[in-house]
Design a protein around this motif. Structure first.
Motif, PDB file in Angstrom:
ATOM      1  N   THR A 182      16.504   3.613   1.656  1.00 27.78           N
ATOM      2  CA  THR A 182      17.112   3.935   2.956  1.00 27.78           C
ATOM      3  C   THR A 182      16.154   3.830   4.135  1.00 27.78           C
ATOM      4  O   THR A 182      16.588   3.852   5.283  1.00 27.78           O
ATOM      5  CB  THR A 182      17.675   5.365   2.922  1.00 27.78           C
ATOM      6  N   ASP A 183      14.838   3.719   3.871  1.00 25.71           N
ATOM      7  CA  ASP A 183      13.892   3.695   4.992  1.00 25.71           C
ATOM      8  C   ASP A 183      12.549   3.156   4.497  1.00 25.71           C
ATOM      9  O   ASP A 183      12.381   2.869   3.313  1.00 25.71           O
ATOM     10  CB  ASP A 183      13.714   5.104   5.559  1.00 25.71           C
ATOM     11  N   TYR A 184      11.598   3.025   5.443  1.00 26.20           N
ATOM     12  CA  TYR A 184      10.231   2.631   5.113  1.00 26.20           C
ATOM     13  C   TYR A 184       9.274   3.731   5.563  1.00 26.20           C
ATOM     14  O   TYR A 184       9.515   4.411   6.568  1.00 26.20           O
ATOM     15  CB  TYR A 184       9.829   1.334   5.819  1.00 26.20           C
ATOM     16  N   THR A 185       8.182   3.889   4.830  1.00 22.41           N
ATOM     17  CA  THR A 185       7.126   4.798   5.268  1.00 22.41           C
ATOM     18  C   THR A 185       6.247   4.059   6.283  1.00 22.41           C
ATOM     19  O   THR A 185       6.432   2.869   6.548  1.00 22.41           O
ATOM     20  CB  THR A 185       6.259   5.250   4.090  1.00 22.41           C
ATOM     21  N   ALA A 186       5.257   4.761   6.814  1.00 18.33           N
ATOM     22  CA  ALA A 186       4.374   4.167   7.818  1.00 18.33           C
ATOM     23  C   ALA A 186       3.589   2.982   7.268  1.00 18.33           C
ATOM     24  O   ALA A 186       3.208   2.083   8.018  1.00 18.33           O
ATOM     25  CB  ALA A 186       3.413   5.224   8.363  1.00 18.33           C
ATOM     26  N   ASP A 187       3.344   2.958   5.952  1.00 16.56           N
ATOM     27  CA  ASP A 187       2.588   1.847   5.374  1.00 16.56           C
ATOM     28  C   ASP A 187       3.480   0.787   4.738  1.00 16.56           C
ATOM     29  O   ASP A 187       3.011  -0.063   3.974  1.00 16.56           O
ATOM     30  CB  ASP A 187       1.564   2.352   4.352  1.00 16.56           C
ATOM     31  N   GLY A 188       4.782   0.818   5.057  1.00 19.35           N
ATOM     32  CA  GLY A 188       5.698  -0.216   4.604  1.00 19.35           C
ATOM     33  C   GLY A 188       6.315  -0.003   3.245  1.00 19.35           C
ATOM     34  O   GLY A 188       7.042  -0.869   2.750  1.00 19.35           O
ATOM     35  N   THR A 189       6.050   1.131   2.614  1.00 18.92           N
ATOM     36  CA  THR A 189       6.634   1.433   1.306  1.00 18.92           C
ATOM     37  C   THR A 189       8.097   1.849   1.461  1.00 18.92           C
ATOM     38  O   THR A 189       8.450   2.570   2.393  1.00 18.92           O
ATOM     39  CB  THR A 189       5.850   2.565   0.626  1.00 18.92           C
ATOM     40  N   GLY A 190       8.944   1.411   0.536  1.00 14.44           N
ATOM     41  CA  GLY A 190      10.345   1.808   0.572  1.00 14.44           C
ATOM     42  C   GLY A 190      10.526   3.282   0.236  1.00 14.44           C
ATOM     43  O   GLY A 190       9.758   3.859  -0.536  1.00 14.44           O
ATOM     44  N   PHE A 191      11.563   3.895   0.828  1.00 15.71           N
ATOM     45  CA  PHE A 191      11.829   5.323   0.650  1.00 15.71           C
ATOM     46  C   PHE A 191      13.248   5.514   0.125  1.00 15.71           C
ATOM     47  O   PHE A 191      14.194   4.879   0.590  1.00 15.71           O
ATOM     48  CB  PHE A 191      11.659   6.048   1.984  1.00 15.71           C
ATOM     49  N   ALA A 192      13.379   6.406  -0.863  1.00  9.92           N
ATOM     50  CA  ALA A 192      14.697   6.744  -1.405  1.00  9.92           C
ATOM     51  C   ALA A 192      14.736   8.230  -1.731  1.00  9.92           C
ATOM     52  O   ALA A 192      13.697   8.872  -1.900  1.00  9.92           O
ATOM     53  CB  ALA A 192      14.984   5.923  -2.653  1.00  9.92           C
ATOM     54  N   LYS A 193      15.931   8.767  -1.822  1.00 10.70           N
ATOM     55  CA  LYS A 193      16.129  10.134  -2.287  1.00 10.70           C
ATOM     56  C   LYS A 193      16.783  10.062  -3.668  1.00 10.70           C
ATOM     57  O   LYS A 193      17.853   9.473  -3.827  1.00 10.70           O
ATOM     58  CB  LYS A 193      17.035  10.912  -1.326  1.00 10.70           C
ATOM     59  N   ILE A 194      16.110  10.645  -4.656  1.00 17.21           N
ATOM     60  CA  ILE A 194      16.659  10.685  -6.014  1.00 17.21           C
ATOM     61  C   ILE A 194      16.742  12.149  -6.436  1.00 17.21           C
ATOM     62  O   ILE A 194      15.721  12.843  -6.499  1.00 17.21           O
ATOM     63  CB  ILE A 194      15.780   9.902  -7.002  1.00 17.21           C
ATOM     64  N   GLU A 195      17.969  12.603  -6.655  1.00 15.48           N
ATOM     65  CA  GLU A 195      18.224  13.994  -7.022  1.00 15.48           C
ATOM     66  C   GLU A 195      17.517  14.959  -6.055  1.00 15.48           C
ATOM     67  O   GLU A 195      16.905  15.954  -6.449  1.00 15.48           O
ATOM     68  CB  GLU A 195      17.796  14.254  -8.471  1.00 15.48           C
ATOM     69  N   GLY A 196      17.617  14.608  -4.768  1.00 17.10           N
ATOM     70  CA  GLY A 196      17.079  15.478  -3.724  1.00 17.10           C
ATOM     71  C   GLY A 196      15.589  15.362  -3.486  1.00 17.10           C
ATOM     72  O   GLY A 196      15.050  15.983  -2.571  1.00 17.10           O
ATOM     73  N   ARG A 197      14.906  14.544  -4.277  1.00 18.26           N
ATOM     74  CA  ARG A 197      13.456  14.404  -4.162  1.00 18.26           C
ATOM     75  C   ARG A 197      13.116  13.077  -3.446  1.00 18.26           C
ATOM     76  O   ARG A 197      13.712  12.043  -3.732  1.00 18.26           O
ATOM     77  CB  ARG A 197      12.810  14.432  -5.546  1.00 18.26           C
ATOM     78  N   ALA A 198      12.152  13.132  -2.506  1.00 16.62           N
ATOM     79  CA  ALA A 198      11.677  11.926  -1.847  1.00 16.62           C
ATOM     80  C   ALA A 198      10.892  11.078  -2.845  1.00 16.62           C
ATOM     81  O   ALA A 198       9.979  11.574  -3.506  1.00 16.62           O
ATOM     82  CB  ALA A 198      10.802  12.288  -0.655  1.00 16.62           C
ATOM     83  N   VAL A 199      11.246   9.809  -2.934  1.00 17.92           N
ATOM     84  CA  VAL A 199      10.580   8.889  -3.854  1.00 17.92           C
ATOM     85  C   VAL A 199      10.134   7.651  -3.073  1.00 17.92           C
ATOM     86  O   VAL A 199      10.918   7.060  -2.316  1.00 17.92           O
ATOM     87  CB  VAL A 199      11.518   8.463  -5.007  1.00 17.92           C
TER      88      VAL A 199
END
Length: 543
Positions: A14-31
């Motif tokens: 759903t998003d990118y971190t500051a260093d370009g890594t992909g971001f997802a929420k899995i069972e409420g946890r940031a991954v």
């Protein structure tokens, strides 16, 4: 439920971190999942779980994002140089613009609408004019050059890099062959032995010149004359071949001594209509076309009329200083690197810019010394760590009407903007520039102006407040409140500020905030707030 290490989960990025890594929420946890694109639906294997977040790797892309594209680079999934080879350039620009806006709003506490957008690069390939290749051996023992894997000193061999100049790749190949033929050892950082540490190539986009600096841990090497001959034959654009001696135990690339093996000690190039001579130590933007756009924006934000004295901190070889000098009465450049200042002085003479001055000094200390010059516009282009405390304090003491901040790191930019705005400046506008396509880095120019209280703050003015002492006139109650809140996180009332002012002998009137009731109890300022207010009064030079 906690995520389980090594278990595979299905998710959507759903998003990118500051260093370009992909971001997802899995069972409420940031991954965090590298090499993914917003919109990817994928199966992710959890490889690490911490108290608050988790890290994963893609096992399978179920539904690829519309922004996903096939990487043009064959080692894009291994090399730590680029993180956005797998998405469209339009998506990369969107991610970078969001990164800057998020930093300004979340860290800086600013209005995100002040960021006017991002200026993309005309090309995403072979745009870098500077290459620094680490040298090592592969598993078979062959000498290789390339780039480090993420968070590692393992070298990913790269013979043709899509963002480096083709000239740099060609020169690196000649050095590798020479090392192999004459048994010149690459430096081993773990064993602290060996010879060649880095191959450093610079090219002049406009001049067509190139320069090699060979960085060595030893002073003697075999057949340097053969290397020079082969390099000149392979790369006719070379105007200088240098040898830099570095026997340090850390990861700093350049040592303190550089000898000329052949040719000229400096590279020539043209930028923003000026000719520059560059030593290997001098800072010079790596993307020529975008640097001209970036500096044009900085000059535009400065709003010069020809009557101003401009101070350029972290001036490097004087690139921004000379651009400012064209429109100012006087332009002063400050840089801590001696070689860069010598370059800047020569560059000013070469371009006939007689209204310039250059000083070799720490930025903060120089700003303190130059405060009495009456600086109209301050331009800063600090390293990634941003302004240090000394520099920020010097700026606040100097109080220039305008500050133009050129930044290569949105987070430290936002931190410094918050600090300056909390002390009386306001963010007028900002513009992002992509000087580093396919990487997560992004440049930003912001304009800060000294807050005009009568234009920006609504206050209730009482008649007895019009009789101001000289000290009281230096800062309003609202400015003191803002300073204390920003620095200490404390909210202080006008009554508390008045009490501390009175303690310091600033207020002498007897009728300020006095209740008409004879037995009224007046709350007294707590010690921690008193200390914070005292600091604010000192900051605004009221005591």
């Amino acid at each position: 439920m906690d995520l389980q290490k090594n278990k595979v989960y299905r998710c959507q990025i759903t998003d990118y971190t500051a260093d370009g890594t992909g971001f997802a929420k899995i069972e409420g946890r940031a991954v965090f999942v590298p090499r993914t694109a917003v919109g990817d639906q994928c199966d992710v294997r959890i490889v690490k779980v911490t108290k608050n977040v988790a890290f994963g790797r893609v096992e399978k892309i179920i539904v690829p994002s519309a922004q996903r594209t096939a990487p043009a680079c064959p080692v894009a999934d291994k090399c730590g140089g680029c993180c956005y080879q797998h998405i469209t350039y339009e998506e990369e620009l969107r991610a970078k613009e969001k990164k800057v806006r998020d930093a300004l709003t979340r860290i800086g506490g600013q209005d995100g609408a002040k960021l006017l957008g991002i200026t993309g690069a005309p090309t995403t390939e072979h745009y870098r004019n500077k290459a620094q290749y680490p040298v090592g051996r592969n598993k078979e023992g062959s000498i290789v050059t390339g780039f480090y894997r993420p968070r590692s000193h393992d070298i990913v061999p790269v013979e043709k890099c899509l963002i480096q100049s083709e000239t740099a790749d060609k020169i690196a190949a000649v050095v590798r062959e020479w090392m192999t033929e004459f048994s010149v050892m690459p430096y081993d950082y773990e064993k602290k032995r060996g010879t060649i540490r880095h191959i450093y190539v610079r090219v002049g986009e406009k001049s067509g010149e190139s320069q090699l600096t060979l960085i060595s841990a030893t002073k003697k090497m075999p057949k340097l004359d053969v290397l020079v001959e082969r390099l000149r034959a392979a790369a006719p654009s070379l105007t200088g071949i240098l040898l830099n001696h570095n026997q340090r135990d850390d990861n700093v690339i350049l040592g303190n001594r550089t000898d000329v093996l052949w040719g000229e000690p400096m590279l020539e190039d043209r930028l923003c209509g000026h000719t520059f001579l560059l030593s290997p130590e001098a800072f010079y933007q790596v993307n020529h076309a975008q640097a001209e756009r970036l500096y044009a924006c900085a000059v535009d934000y400065a709003g010069l009329t020809g009557e101003e004295t401009v101070l350029d901190l972290y001036c490097g070889a004087g690139t921004i200083t000379l651009a400012l000098a064209e429109h100012a009465k006087t332009a002063i450049g400050v840089e801590i690197v001696p070689e860069a200042i010598e370059n800047a002085k020569r560059n000013a003479l070469r371009n006939g810019m007689e209204n310039t001055e250059f000083f070799c000094a720490d930025a903060g200390q120089a700003a303190q010394r130059l405060a009495k010059r009456g600086i109209d516009v301050l331009v800063v282009d600090p390293p990634r760590k941003g302004l240090d405390a000394t520099a920020r304090d010097a700026i606040l003491k100097m109080q220039p009407p305008k500050v133009v901040y050129v930044s290569c790191d949105p987070a430290t930019l936002a931190r410094d903007v918050a600090e300056l705005c909390g002390a009386g400046y306001t963010l007028e506008k900002a513009q992002a520039f992509d000087l580093f396509p396919r990487t997560f880095h992004v440049e930003t120019v912001v304009l800060l102006s000294k807050l005009k209280v009568d234009h920006h703050i609504e206050i209730e003015l009482k008649m007895d407040e019009l009789d101001l002492t000289a000290a009281e006139s230096k800062a309003t109650y609202d400015e003191i409140k803002a300073y204390v809140l920003n620095k200490y996180g404390l909210k202080v009332s006008q009554l508390y500020i008045a009490q501390i002012k009175r303690k310091c002998g600033i207020i002498e009137r007897k009728n300020y905030n006095v209740s008409k009731k004879e037995d009224a109890k007046v709350p007294q300022c707590p010690p921690e707030k008193e200390a914070a207010i005292m600091d604010a009064l000192k900051h605004f030079q009221m005591i």
